[in-house]
Scaffold this motif. Structure first.
Motif, mmCIF file in Angstrom:
data_model
loop_
_atom_site.group_PDB
_atom_site.id
_atom_site.type_symbol
_atom_site.label_atom_id
_atom_site.label_comp_id
_atom_site.label_asym_id
_atom_site.label_seq_id
_atom_site.Cartn_x
_atom_site.Cartn_y
_atom_site.Cartn_z
ATOM 1 N N CYS A 118 0.812 -1.222 0.000
ATOM 2 C CA CYS A 118 0.000 0.000 0.000
ATOM 3 C C CYS A 118 0.845 1.272 0.000
ATOM 4 C CB CYS A 118 -0.929 0.016 1.212
ATOM 5 S SG CYS A 118 -2.075 -1.373 1.300
ATOM 6 N N GLU A 119 2.120 1.152 -0.339
ATOM 7 C CA GLU A 119 3.022 2.297 -0.236
ATOM 8 C C GLU A 119 2.491 3.523 -0.980
ATOM 9 O OE1 GLU A 119 7.680 3.647 -1.042
ATOM 10 O OE2 GLU A 119 7.038 1.592 -1.470
ATOM 11 N N CYS A 120 2.581 4.672 -0.322
ATOM 12 C CA CYS A 120 2.127 5.938 -0.896
ATOM 13 C C CYS A 120 3.241 6.604 -1.695
ATOM 14 C CB CYS A 120 1.712 6.914 0.198
ATOM 15 S SG CYS A 120 0.311 6.411 1.164
ATOM 16 N N TYR A 121 2.838 7.384 -2.660
ATOM 17 C CA TYR A 121 3.788 8.223 -3.374
ATOM 18 C C TYR A 121 4.022 9.486 -2.555
ATOM 19 C CZ TYR A 121 5.874 11.089 -7.032
ATOM 20 O OH TYR A 121 6.718 11.888 -7.752
ATOM 21 N N GLN A 122 5.275 9.887 -2.411
ATOM 22 C CA GLN A 122 5.596 11.124 -1.699
ATOM 23 C C GLN A 122 5.393 12.296 -2.656
ATOM 24 O OE1 GLN A 122 9.699 12.122 -0.891
ATOM 25 N NE2 GLN A 122 9.233 12.702 1.215
ATOM 26 N N ALA A 123 4.346 13.062 -2.429
ATOM 27 C CA ALA A 123 3.967 14.133 -3.349
ATOM 28 C C ALA A 123 4.443 15.511 -2.913
ATOM 29 C CB ALA A 123 2.450 14.155 -3.511
ATOM 30 N N TYR A 124 4.832 15.680 -1.628
ATOM 31 C CA TYR A 124 5.190 16.996 -1.103
ATOM 32 C C TYR A 124 6.549 16.938 -0.406
ATOM 33 C CZ TYR A 124 0.122 16.340 -1.048
ATOM 34 O OH TYR A 124 -1.163 15.951 -1.353
ATOM 35 N N HIS A 125 7.141 18.105 -0.243
ATOM 36 C CA HIS A 125 8.361 18.196 0.548
ATOM 37 C C HIS A 125 8.054 17.814 1.996
ATOM 38 C CE1 HIS A 125 11.055 20.081 -2.374
ATOM 39 N NE2 HIS A 125 10.045 20.852 -2.752
ATOM 40 N N VAL A 126 9.024 17.260 2.675
ATOM 41 C CA VAL A 126 8.859 16.927 4.092
ATOM 42 C C VAL A 126 8.588 18.218 4.867
ATOM 43 C CG1 VAL A 126 9.963 15.970 6.142
ATOM 44 C CG2 VAL A 126 10.385 14.936 3.894
ATOM 45 N N GLY A 127 7.509 18.226 5.644
ATOM 46 C CA GLY A 127 7.154 19.391 6.445
ATOM 47 C C GLY A 127 6.343 20.436 5.710
ATOM 48 N N GLU A 128 6.096 20.237 4.417
ATOM 49 C CA GLU A 128 5.402 21.260 3.625
ATOM 50 C C GLU A 128 3.921 21.356 3.985
ATOM 51 O OE1 GLU A 128 4.946 22.592 -1.094
ATOM 52 O OE2 GLU A 128 5.649 20.568 -0.577
ATOM 53 N N TYR A 129 3.255 20.211 4.085
ATOM 54 C CA TYR A 129 1.828 20.197 4.392
ATOM 55 C C TYR A 129 1.524 19.132 5.442
ATOM 56 C CZ TYR A 129 1.224 22.739 -0.044
ATOM 57 O OH TYR A 129 1.290 23.649 -1.050
ATOM 58 N N THR A 130 0.436 19.362 6.170
ATOM 59 C CA THR A 130 -0.126 18.310 7.009
ATOM 60 C C THR A 130 -1.109 17.531 6.151
ATOM 61 O OG1 THR A 130 0.053 19.656 9.010
ATOM 62 C CG2 THR A 130 -1.460 17.788 9.084
ATOM 63 N N ALA A 131 -0.823 16.255 5.947
ATOM 64 C CA ALA A 131 -1.693 15.405 5.129
ATOM 65 C C ALA A 131 -1.865 14.082 5.866
ATOM 66 C CB ALA A 131 -1.097 15.184 3.740
ATOM 67 N N TYR A 132 -2.973 13.959 6.565
ATOM 68 C CA TYR A 132 -3.282 12.783 7.394
ATOM 69 C C TYR A 132 -3.025 11.497 6.614
ATOM 70 C CZ TYR A 132 -6.161 10.036 10.669
ATOM 71 O OH TYR A 132 -6.629 9.127 11.580
ATOM 72 N N SER A 133 -2.283 10.576 7.221
ATOM 73 C CA SER A 133 -1.845 9.400 6.482
ATOM 74 C C SER A 133 -1.989 8.116 7.290
ATOM 75 C CB SER A 133 -0.383 9.567 6.056
ATOM 76 O OG SER A 133 0.087 8.422 5.379
ATOM 77 N N ASN A 134 -2.912 7.258 6.873
ATOM 78 C CA ASN A 134 -3.011 5.920 7.462
ATOM 79 C C ASN A 134 -1.736 5.125 7.187
ATOM 80 O OD1 ASN A 134 -5.672 6.147 8.486
ATOM 81 N ND2 ASN A 134 -6.530 5.709 6.489
ATOM 82 N N TRP A 135 -1.218 5.307 5.971
ATOM 83 C CA TRP A 135 -0.024 4.566 5.596
ATOM 84 C C TRP A 135 1.178 5.000 6.442
ATOM 85 C CZ3 TRP A 135 4.854 5.481 3.455
ATOM 86 C CH2 TRP A 135 5.535 4.332 3.035
ATOM 87 N N GLY A 136 1.345 6.308 6.634
ATOM 88 C CA GLY A 136 2.455 6.795 7.449
ATOM 89 C C GLY A 136 2.390 6.276 8.877
ATOM 90 N N THR A 137 1.166 6.200 9.421
ATOM 91 C CA THR A 137 0.986 5.663 10.774
ATOM 92 C C THR A 137 1.341 4.184 10.815
ATOM 93 O OG1 THR A 137 -0.796 7.250 11.179
ATOM 94 C CG2 THR A 137 -0.648 5.359 12.665
#
Length: 570
Positions: A118-137
């Motif tokens: 289920c790996e997500c594509y990294q679409a933003y710079h680290v720290g750029e936006y808050t984007a709630y992520s089930n995958w990151g958790t």
């Protein structure tokens, strides 16, 4: 609902039914799903591993992962820390292949398999936006597995459930860690209730498996959820060896814009009422949950319901318990100049890159229009979606968003709308992307209707033995109408599948098919133009043929932008 404090339970109340049809009342043995409230268990686990020296918050998470584990980083040179995962600021867009409503047996063999698949594509710079992520958790939970040497289900049971006596809780996606919970969950029925009875929905058992299970698969009784909350606010927190660890967990790790207002505290979201609370809410297909507490006084509330998307209790009760933001002693009506925040905002918790990137314009659209009295309404093209929404200015760029008994702190500046777990960005083109996407589907269905009319006309002519000559241009227009009709249906189906879980095969086939149709459309455009130039036709016919030539080209451009160019990114 359970209200508690550092000394224990203040009030436990069970209301309504676990099963309306059979008049089974909700009680202390009713098992509910936590949904995303389960994430609290991940962040407690991470804090425990930090306390034991197994995780460094400043270290790149790739230190704890197998070589080459993260394969879709847009910015591989940027360090991603555990704090970035906790703050949901690692840059990941929504998970493309995650299925939150899988069949109970349709789960992966291990958490590692689930995270990889289920790996997500990294679409933003680290720290750029808050984007709630089930995958990151879930990635954070997998790191807990790597640093502790235990699978996540075993870890949570040994380090949280057993120490706290949470005997009626399960974190396994198939409830293999607690047979009692598995059985009791079969007894729960789920519903949606609205002001108009005709809108009510009964979902039955509504039981699904969460593939990225650390992010949302916990089930328990109300008593057990309350027990977890009591442990977090207890004088001697039994979850950690040192009291300083709990204190560290409650400190801010993310803020709203350039303010000192905390947004996130090591994975726990803040809420601004008369006091600032910490906690986490959650939703599944059939249940809604919330665990919230004041870290200063220790007053907390645990809420579990068998209604999907429930807001009156899960959002309304904390407001009653903690008071309104405007009840604060130092609160004064803000009379400063406020930036006009009107515009159409698109969520960054979405599919913003890849072949499904058009989906960001078809859902999570947040249009704001300023009213005469200075308040804002959610309107698009003059149509109000929610007249009850209020934005109360409480500081520079700071607002309290009120809707349906819910209060939420938001920060809006320079076209970025921050609402805790998700940032939205104002579109420079307004609702144009949304119009284009829906327009494409609508035009496809119009073409389908035209084809049906032509088919009926053909049948009638055949029945009356009437013949009609078709030119080459007519044939090309017919081909393009077929392309648009087929594509409109495919795109609509594509949008529906994106709501569920697309497979790699589905994405590949749809992209290849769309690309083939685009090439045919481009060729059709050239042939129509050439045919029109060479033929001696009436002006009206010439205009029609050139119009369809342009539409052929538009189709090609749309597919190149929506499919071919973005496909590799998934």
């Amino acid at each position: 609902m359970s209200v508690f404090c550092r000394d224990g339970v203040i009030y436990n109340g069970y209301y309504g039914y676990a099963d309306i049809e059979n008049s089974v009342p909700a009680d202390e043995q009713t098992v509910y799903e936590w949904g995303s409230t389960s994430k609290i268990l991940v962040w407690i686990s991470v804090m425990q591993q930090w306390e034991r020296g197994n995780i460094d918050f400043e270290e790149d998470i790739r230190t704890y992962l197998p070589d080459g584990f993260l394969t879709k980083l847009k910015y591989p040179e940027e360090k991603i820390t555990m704090l970035d995962l906790m703050n949901h600021k690692a840059g990941f867009q929504e998970s493309f292949f995650e299925d939150q409503e899988a069949a109970p047996d349709d789960v992966y063999d291990s958490l590692e398999d689930a995270v990889r698949a289920c790996e997500c594509y990294q679409a933003y710079h680290v720290g750029e936006y808050t984007a709630y992520s089930n995958w990151g958790t879930s990635l954070a939970a997998y790191i807990v597995e790597r640093t502790s040497g235990l699978d996540y289900v075993t870890y949570v049971n040994q380090n949280i459930f057993v120490p706290l006596g949470m005997d009626h809780s399960s974190i396994d996606p198939q409830q293999k860690d607690n047979e009692w919970v598995a059985q009791k969950r079969h007894e729960l029925k789920c519903y949606c209730r609205f002001a108009e009875p005709k809108d009510n929905q009964d979902f039955g058992e509504c039981r699904y498996a969460v593939q990225l299970f650390p992010a949302g698969a916990c089930m328990s009784t109300l008593e057990d959820l309350s027990t977890l909350g009591q442990a977090l606010v207890a004088e001697d927190c039994p979850l950690f060896e040192k009291s300083s660890t709990r204190d560290e967990m409650f400190t801010a790790t993310s803020y709203y814009g350039d303010t000192d207002v905390a947004k996130n505290c090591h994975g726990l979201w803040t809420n601004e009422y008369k006091v600032e609370t910490l906690g986490h809410g959650g939703n599944t297909a059939g249940c809604t949950a919330n665990l919230e507490f004041d870290p200063v006084s220790g007053l907390g509330v645990a809420i579990l319901t068998n209604e999907s998307g429930e807001t009156a209790f899960c959002n309304g009760i904390p407001v009653l318990l903690y008071g309104h933001y405007t009840d604060r002693e130092d609160y004064k009506n803000y009379d400063g100049n406020c930036e006009d925040i009107s515009g159409v905002y698109y969520s960054k918790r979405n599919l913003c890159e890849g072949p499904a990137s058009g989906m960001q314009y078809m859902g999570s659209v947040f249009p704001l229009s300023k009213n005469v009295d200075g308040t804002y309404s959610i309107k698009l093209f003059g149509i109000a979606f929610n007249d009850s929404v209020k934005f109360i200015p409480v500081g520079e760029n700071q607002y309290i968003y009120e809707s349906n008994g819910m209060e939420m702190f938001v920060y809006v500046k320079d076209g970025v709308y921050e609402m805790g777990y998700m940032d939205c960005v104002r579109s420079n083109t307004g609702a144009t992307p949304t119009v284009i996407n829906y327009g494409f589907i609508i035009f496809g269905f119009i073409c389908l209707l035209l084809l049906l009319i032509k088919l009926i006309a053909l049948i009638i002519r055949k029945a009356h033995k009437m013949n009609k000559k078709y030119s080459k241009a007519d044939s090309m227009v017919l081909i393009q109408q077929i392309i648009y009709a087929v594509s409109g249906i495919i795109y609509a189906l594509f949008a529906l599948v994106m709501i569920g879980t697309p497979t790699q095969a589905f994405v590949t086939v749809s992209c290849i098919l769309a690309s083939m149709l685009a090439v045919i459309s481009l060729a059709n455009s050239g042939m129509l133009c050439l045919n029109t130039v060479k033929s001696d036709v009436k002006t009206l016919t010439r205009i029609k043929q050139y119009t369809w030539a342009v539409l052929c080209l538009v189709y090609f451009i749309f597919i190149v932008g929506m499919q071919m160019y973005c496909f590799w990114k998934v």
